[in-house]
Design an enzyme around this catalytic site. Structure first.
Site, PDB file in Angstrom:
ATOM      1  N   GLN A   1      50.589  64.322  49.041  1.00 18.14           N
ATOM      2  CA  GLN A   1      50.291  65.366  50.014  1.00 18.14           C
ATOM      3  C   GLN A   1      48.792  65.648  50.125  1.00 18.14           C
ATOM      4  OE1 GLN A   1      52.694  68.766  48.876  1.00 18.14           O
ATOM      5  NE2 GLN A   1      54.474  67.472  48.557  1.00 18.14           N
TER       6      GLN A   1
ATOM      7  N   HIS B   1      51.555  69.569  46.288  1.00 18.55           N
ATOM      8  CA  HIS B   1      51.375  71.027  46.305  1.00 18.55           C
ATOM      9  C   HIS B   1      49.915  71.451  46.118  1.00 18.55           C
ATOM     10  CE1 HIS B   1      55.865  72.156  45.433  1.00 18.55           C
ATOM     11  NE2 HIS B   1      55.741  71.163  46.302  1.00 18.55           N
TER      12      HIS B   1
ATOM     13  N   GLU C   1      59.081  81.223  52.976  1.00 16.96           N
ATOM     14  CA  GLU C   1      58.693  82.630  53.059  1.00 16.96           C
ATOM     15  C   GLU C   1      57.552  82.857  54.034  1.00 16.96           C
ATOM     16  OE1 GLU C   1      59.467  83.578  48.276  1.00 16.96           O
ATOM     17  OE2 GLU C   1      57.438  83.701  49.124  1.00 16.96           O
TER      18      GLU C   1
ATOM     19  N   TYR D   1      53.759  87.327  43.743  1.00 13.61           N
ATOM     20  CA  TYR D   1      54.778  87.038  44.750  1.00 13.61           C
ATOM     21  C   TYR D   1      56.005  86.335  44.168  1.00 13.61           C
ATOM     22  CZ  TYR D   1      51.779  89.205  48.006  1.00 13.61           C
ATOM     23  OH  TYR D   1      51.048  90.169  48.660  1.00 13.61           O
TER      24      TYR D   1
ATOM     25  N   TYR E   1      66.436  71.934  44.329  1.00  7.95           N
ATOM     26  CA  TYR E   1      66.788  70.840  45.225  1.00  7.95           C
ATOM     27  C   TYR E   1      68.150  70.250  44.866  1.00  7.95           C
ATOM     28  CZ  TYR E   1      62.160  70.396  47.429  1.00  7.95           C
ATOM     29  OH  TYR E   1      61.019  70.606  48.156  1.00  7.95           O
TER      30      TYR E   1
END
Length: 405
Positions: free
Chosen positions: A108, A173, A271, A281, A292
């Site tokens: 990513q 991530h 979210e 959070y 998953y």
């Protein structure tokens, strides 16, 4: 795209681009010209508003973020592979901007978000987030800036401002959205780097790391004296909020100045959050999603803990999810009935979501572009016209413009 966070767990194939656009992309003297800038495809609707969908330019290789220049004539586009592109929105001409940093374009990672200094072009700083390595196979999310030489097509005096440490052996991530707040400071998201130890010792709950956090920095990369954890010896000074999984959307409410964020869950659990100084959070000790491939919850619900902040909108386990990416509040004149609405790009969900917002009450309206099979990576308003630019996530993708039909 392969390696992208996708709460459905599905693999994603290449998507079709605008059928109304014809021809192949040509390159001349280092520039590329789209075959038919402004080509119009069939319309899309949301509520009582019908929009025309026009190609600005195609193809672009894995576009990740968009930043229109203030005069409205050109658009900066980051490509995940490492190129920064400058697009003439009138004729589709593309230039590659030199002077960008070397990036770790794996999984990513790559060249990710972009933001202009609030006083641009008087202050010609362009801010970039990107993944890079320490030379030993470990990677981290970086923030840097350079001065845009528009005529010369380069970023001058590029400097690294901050590295979200520690470096880790992961290609996932990175988070990496960046924006300026009304206080003039830089806010940047950093993902949890895909750690799977879903307990209280998870890196997103550990203030000694800059994983799973929002950072707050001065424009020169220094740490503001009033950051919430500067007086704690066990915490990183740059952290503004924590307990996030992988936030890839960040924008400022035009009236309240509040910082809004979109965040990927695991199996669902996606979210929308309002980010507050020092707040936790919840990830992964409080979450609305599941692991998953299972119905097993991750942690407890936000409502079961008083020490965490719940999302203002979420897609709980079993909902099908909405892995959200770039987001913006609409303030333009082109679509008067959309004033104050929040637009969020959907990846695996393959549509552009529109939400009406009343304080912290968020309601999803009829989506846009749902019929096209496009993963939507970013959405930004055009500064002069009030149209919306949308980046489609694909190896050969269009940048499109939404205008009143």
């Amino acid at each position: 795209m392969p390696g992208d966070d996708d709460s459905s767990g599905r693999s994603v194939t290449r998507r079709a681009v605008l059928a109304a656009t014809t021809g192949a992309l040509g390159a001349v003297a280092g520039c590329a010209t789209g075959p038919f800038p402004g080509a119009e495809s069939p319309t899309s609707t949301s509520g009582d508003v019908t929009v025309a969908v026009e190609t600005v330019v195609e193809p672009v290789a894995e576009p990740w973020s968009l930043a229109p220049l203030p005069d409205g004539n050109e658009l900066l586009v980051t490509e995940r592979g490492g190129r920064l592109r400058l697009v003439d929105v009138a004729d589709g001409t593309i230039r590659t901007v030199s002077g960008t940093p070397s990036v770790y374009a794996q999984g990513q990672g790559g060249l990710l978000d972009i933001a202009l200094h609030p006083e641009f072009p008087d202050a010609r700083w362009v801010y970039l987030t990107y993944s890079a390595t320490d030379g030993n196979g470990r990677s981290a999310t970086h923030l840097g800036r350079g001065r845009l030489d528009r005529d010369g097509g380069s970023l001058r005096d590029f400097e690294q401002l901050h590295v979200a440490e520690p470096f880790v052996e992961s290609s996932g991530h990175f988070g990496s959205r960046v924006t300026f707040g009304p206080d003039g400071f830089v806010y940047q998201t950093v993902g949890d780097r895909q750690f799977k130890d879903f307990g209280p010792d998870h890196t997103a709950q550990d203030l000694s790391t800059e994983h799973g956090v929002t950072l707050r920095l001065a424009p020169d990369g220094s740490v503001p004296d009033d950051n919430p954890f500067v007086d704690r010896a066990d915490a990183r000074d740059a952290i503004y909020s924590y307990g996030h999984r992988n936030a890839q959307g960040l924008t400022v409410h035009p009236e309240t100045g509040a910082l809004w964020e979109s965040e990927f869950g695991e199996r669902d659990g996606d979210e929308l959050n309002v980010v507050e100084a020092g707040a936790n959070y919840g990830w992964p000790v409080a979450d609305e999603g599941c692991r998953y491939g299972t119905d097993d919850p991750i942690g407890v619900s936000h409502s079961e803990r008083e020490d965490v902040v719940a999302p203002v909108y979420s897609w709980p386990c079993g909902s099908g999810g909405f892995p959200p990416s770039g987001m913006t509040f609409y303030t333009g004149a082109a679509f008067p009935s959309w004033q104050g609405d929040l637009f969020v790009g959907g990846l695996a969900s393959q549509y552009l979501a529109r939400f009406t917002v009343d304080g912290r009450r968020v309601t999803e309206a009829e989506p846009l572009l749902a019929e096209r099979g496009w993963r939507i990576r970013d959405v930004v308003p055009a500064p002069e016209s009030g149209h919306l630019y949308v980046a489609v996530d694909d190896t050969d993708a269009p940048i499109v413009r939404l205008r009143p039909a």
